[in-house]
Design a protein around this motif. Structure first.
Motif, mmCIF file in Angstrom:
data_model
loop_
_atom_site.group_PDB
_atom_site.id
_atom_site.type_symbol
_atom_site.label_atom_id
_atom_site.label_comp_id
_atom_site.label_asym_id
_atom_site.label_seq_id
_atom_site.Cartn_x
_atom_site.Cartn_y
_atom_site.Cartn_z
ATOM 1 N N ARG A 81 -15.399 9.660 0.904
ATOM 2 C CA ARG A 81 -16.799 9.585 0.443
ATOM 3 C C ARG A 81 -17.021 10.590 -0.694
ATOM 4 O O ARG A 81 -17.563 10.289 -1.744
ATOM 5 C CB ARG A 81 -17.750 9.863 1.609
ATOM 6 N N CYS A 87 -15.685 2.999 -2.318
ATOM 7 C CA CYS A 87 -17.000 2.460 -1.908
ATOM 8 C C CYS A 87 -17.012 1.992 -0.453
ATOM 9 O O CYS A 87 -18.050 1.587 0.063
ATOM 10 C CB CYS A 87 -17.419 1.320 -2.834
ATOM 11 N N ILE A 99 -19.211 1.205 5.007
ATOM 12 C CA ILE A 99 -19.638 1.051 3.606
ATOM 13 C C ILE A 99 -20.351 2.338 3.180
ATOM 14 O O ILE A 99 -21.253 2.799 3.880
ATOM 15 C CB ILE A 99 -20.624 -0.130 3.451
ATOM 16 N N GLU A 101 -23.000 3.945 1.236
ATOM 17 C CA GLU A 101 -24.235 3.403 0.635
ATOM 18 C C GLU A 101 -24.774 4.270 -0.502
ATOM 19 O O GLU A 101 -25.576 3.827 -1.309
ATOM 20 C CB GLU A 101 -25.329 3.303 1.728
ATOM 21 N N GLU A 102 -24.333 5.555 -0.541
ATOM 22 C CA GLU A 102 -24.939 6.441 -1.542
ATOM 23 C C GLU A 102 -24.652 5.920 -2.955
ATOM 24 O O GLU A 102 -23.642 5.260 -3.196
ATOM 25 C CB GLU A 102 -24.369 7.857 -1.400
ATOM 26 N N GLY A 103 -25.546 6.263 -3.871
ATOM 27 C CA GLY A 103 -25.452 5.777 -5.247
ATOM 28 C C GLY A 103 -24.100 6.046 -5.889
ATOM 29 O O GLY A 103 -23.457 5.152 -6.431
ATOM 30 N N GLN A 105 -21.185 6.575 -4.609
ATOM 31 C CA GLN A 105 -20.048 5.824 -4.042
ATOM 32 C C GLN A 105 -20.140 4.341 -4.402
ATOM 33 O O GLN A 105 -19.148 3.640 -4.458
ATOM 34 C CB GLN A 105 -20.005 5.989 -2.520
ATOM 35 N N ARG A 106 -21.361 3.851 -4.672
ATOM 36 C CA ARG A 106 -21.472 2.417 -4.966
ATOM 37 C C ARG A 106 -20.740 2.077 -6.250
ATOM 38 O O ARG A 106 -20.443 0.920 -6.510
ATOM 39 C CB ARG A 106 -22.950 2.010 -5.071
ATOM 40 N N ASN A 107 -20.479 3.110 -7.076
ATOM 41 C CA ASN A 107 -19.698 2.870 -8.295
ATOM 42 C C ASN A 107 -18.207 3.126 -8.082
ATOM 43 O O ASN A 107 -17.429 3.087 -9.025
ATOM 44 C CB ASN A 107 -20.238 3.746 -9.430
ATOM 45 N N ARG A 138 -11.627 -2.796 -5.671
ATOM 46 C CA ARG A 138 -12.652 -3.666 -5.070
ATOM 47 C C ARG A 138 -12.763 -4.957 -5.869
ATOM 48 O O ARG A 138 -12.510 -4.985 -7.091
ATOM 49 C CB ARG A 138 -13.992 -2.935 -5.020
ATOM 50 N N GLY A 144 -22.939 -2.236 -6.550
ATOM 51 C CA GLY A 144 -23.436 -2.833 -5.299
ATOM 52 C C GLY A 144 -22.605 -2.333 -4.131
ATOM 53 O O GLY A 144 -21.620 -1.613 -4.321
ATOM 54 N N PRO A 145 -22.980 -2.731 -2.911
ATOM 55 C CA PRO A 145 -22.208 -2.303 -1.737
ATOM 56 C C PRO A 145 -20.872 -3.036 -1.667
ATOM 57 O O PRO A 145 -20.769 -4.170 -2.143
ATOM 58 C CB PRO A 145 -23.109 -2.694 -0.562
#
Ligand code: P6P
Length: 337
Positions: A81, A87, A99, A101-103, A105-107, A138, A144-145
């Protein structure tokens, strides 16, 4: 004076060889190394503090959950994380994918499948255990998630894979598609140092690793291969040596350095095999092939299997090319079921 190459130096040097490398994978691997050092610290003193033994709970596999399993799982999740490059994670210890969810990590461009502490039932008796990790890019859009499809990619899509073995010394062994390199932890400086550059799986071997307690229910081809290993034929170096630690990372690590074959076929208690495809067999198969060995489910390459579920199991055969060829011949002649 021999030049010590640390894992971080090695990663940076390798990154420079890849024009499109952005440093993301390097950061991910760096955080995996930090988690490995933290887990190593607890594994090495497990006998001294109240971190041994069972939690009284079971994991998704219905297996007794060890306290160190949970510690290792949380430690690797926290570091992945923190890397900002991951992500989401599929772990043996979690029923569903985790998953992030933090901003930030979403990238994250990567997802990880891992067995945070494989063979952990061996810890109480001071036998080597390991961490196994698989790294995929990914498929879902950045920002996004992470989505389930990110975690159900075949092993042939792996970006990298590796293991940590907590044994007489602690090593991190990984590949990102250009061979396999091993790093030994030097506790005096707290760094993983390059100790096994360009590991090659010997083309042949004299060690076979299998739990012969399950012999009665083995497929006919496996039974015939075991008897082949036990026959006296000095010209071919038989009888071979049986070595089975009951810790996948330790057995594969030894065989990759000395030559050998590891087999976990279908058994009565595990009719589809015991080992899990996404976080045990695919990463180990990737490493074995990168080092020049072979890894199959008895019928075809492990890396070609299309996963249906993050916890699915598969029969697993992995080792020296010539031993694998012979095993495949017996399975073809005498059957896999
Ligand atoms: P058995 C550990 O539980 C593990 O997943 C692998 O590390 C190991 O090779 C195998 O299972 C041992 O299984 O049934 O022989 O005890």
């Amino acid at each position: 004076m021999n030049k010590v190459v640390t894992l971080n130096q090695f990663i940076i040097e390798r990154q420079h060889e890849i024009p499109e490398a952005t440093g993301g994978f390097s950061r991910l691997l760096h955080h995996l190394g930090i988690a490995a050092k933290k887990v190593n610290r607890e594994v090495n003193k497990a006998g001294l503090v109240d971190i041994l033994g069972r939690t009284g709970a079971e994991n998704v596999q219905g297996e007794e959950q060890q306290k160190l399993d949970l510690y290792a799982n949380e430690t690797f999740l926290d570091e992945l994380r923190a890397s900002g490059e991951c992500c989401g994670v599929a772990s043996e210890e979690n029923e569903d994918v985790v998953i992030f969810e933090e901003g930030l990590q979403r990238n994250g461009r990567y997802i990880v499948c891992m067995d945070p502490l494989d063979g952990s039932s061996n810890i109480d008796v001071n036998v080597s255990v390991g961490t196994i990790f698989a790294v995929y890019k990914r498929l879902s859009p950045l920002g996004g998630p992470a989505e389930k499809r990110d975690f159900l990619q075949p092993g042939s899509a792996l970006a990298a894979a590796g293991y940590v073995i907590y044994g007489s010394s602690t090593m991190l062994v990984y590949s990102s598609g250009r061979g396999v390199d091993g790093f030994t932890l030097d506790p005096s400086i707290g760094e993983f140092c390059l100790s096994h550059p360009a590991v090659r799986f010997p083309a042949d071997g004299r060690i076979y690793s299998i739990n012969e307690g399950n012999y009665e229910k083995f497929p006919p081809g496996v039974k015939r291969y075991i008897k082949f290993c036990q026959e006296s034929d000095p010209r071919s170096g038989r009888p071979y040596t049986s070595r089975y630690i009951g810790s996948l990372v330790a057995d594969i690590h030894r065989n990759m350095l000395k030559g050998g074959i590891y087999i976990y076929p279908e058994t009565e208690s595990h009719p589809h095999g015991k080992l899990r495809l996404q976080y045990e067999c695919n990463p180990m198969a990737y490493l074995v092939e990168q080092a020049g060995g072979q890894a199959t489910n008895g019928l075809g390459r492990i890396l070609d299997i299309t996963p249906q579920d993050i916890h699915q199991r598969t029969p697993f055969y992995a080792g020296s090319e010539r031993m694998m060829d012979k095993t495949t011949e017996f399975l073809r002649l005498f059957g896999t079921r």
